[in-house]
Enzyme design. Structure first.
Site, PDB file in Angstrom:
ATOM      1  N   GLY A   1       0.778  -1.359  -0.107  1.00  0.00           N
ATOM      2  CA  GLY A   1      -0.154  -0.068  -0.058  1.00  0.00           C
ATOM      3  C   GLY A   1       0.884   1.315   0.099  1.00  0.00           C
ATOM      4  N   CYS A   2       0.340   2.403   0.647  1.00  0.00           N
ATOM      5  CA  CYS A   2       1.006   3.531   0.471  1.00  0.00           C
ATOM      6  C   CYS A   2       2.277   3.450   1.240  1.00  0.00           C
ATOM      7  CB  CYS A   2       0.105   4.566   1.359  1.00  0.00           C
ATOM      8  SG  CYS A   2       0.941   6.228   1.661  1.00  0.00           S
TER       9      CYS A   2
END
Length: 210
Positions: free
Chosen positions: A34-35
């Site tokens: 993810g981020c």
């Protein structure tokens, strides 16, 4: 609101070449979950980790920029390059942190509010040993029914890592009051402290200061 919706475009990414691992030297792990803001911040609080760089992996140097990766057409995933001392923390332990507090490995091509292949879960292994460890960890978690849904984390060979733009480095530390960080990323560090107290260190090792 997604992280991408909160930012303006940045400068082009810089390529960072990773050498083959040596058992006698600091080692490297490349992970995507993810981020990269939250994953970078999380591993900067892990004892034995000496550096964590936010960047892109899975695509080519020509498309390794935030604007291009955001089109979801480059093959890149937002990733982190972790340098660590294997005498203090093992690769397997880093993967345990990655799976248990870093992200949700059952979400396909997304994490929380961020959707797209650039937010996929992936382990980019640098050698056969890392591949075997990653597969063994996933098999262990699957056998233990650690999650209600199947793990979708990719275990794929490393091809290259490209450092993200400067304003992404240590973003969570520099912007602790940013709503995205407060909601999505600071809880990861809290979970690390609770679940792995022996690994947690209060002061993160920052990349942007180097």
């Amino acid at each position: 609101m997604s992280k991408r919706a909160t930012l303006l475009a940045g400068a082009a990414a810089l390529a960072l070449v990773v050498s083959p691992l040596s058992a006698q030297a600091p080692q490297t792990a490349v992970l995507a979950g993810g981020c990269f803001w939250g994953i970078q911040n999380l591993f900067e609080h892990v004892r034995g980790v000496t550096r964590v760089v936010a960047g892109y992996a899975g695509g080519t140097a020509e498309t390794a920029s935030y604007d291009q990766v955001g089109t979801e057409t480059t093959g890149h995933a937002e990733s982190v390059q972790i340098t660590f001392d294997p005498s203090v923390v093992s690769y397997e332990t880093l993967l345990d942190v990655f799976f248990s507090v870093g992200h949700d490995p059952t979400e396909l091509n997304r994490q929380g509010p961020d959707v797209g292949t650039s937010y996929r879960s992936a382990i980019f292994y640098l050698n056969d040993e890392q591949r075997d460890v990653a597969q063994a960890v996933i098999a262990r978690l699957t056998a233990a029914h650690a999650y209600a849904h199947p793990i979708v984390t990719q275990v794929v060979p490393f091809k290259g890592f490209y450092r993200a733009e400067a304003y992404h480095q240590d973003f969570a530390t520099h912007h602790p009051d940013h709503p995205y960080i407060v909601i999505n990323d600071l809880p990861k560090v809290d979970h690390l402290r609770a679940k792995f107290p022996q690994l947690y260190r209060e002061t993160p090792v920052l990349t942007s200061s180097r």
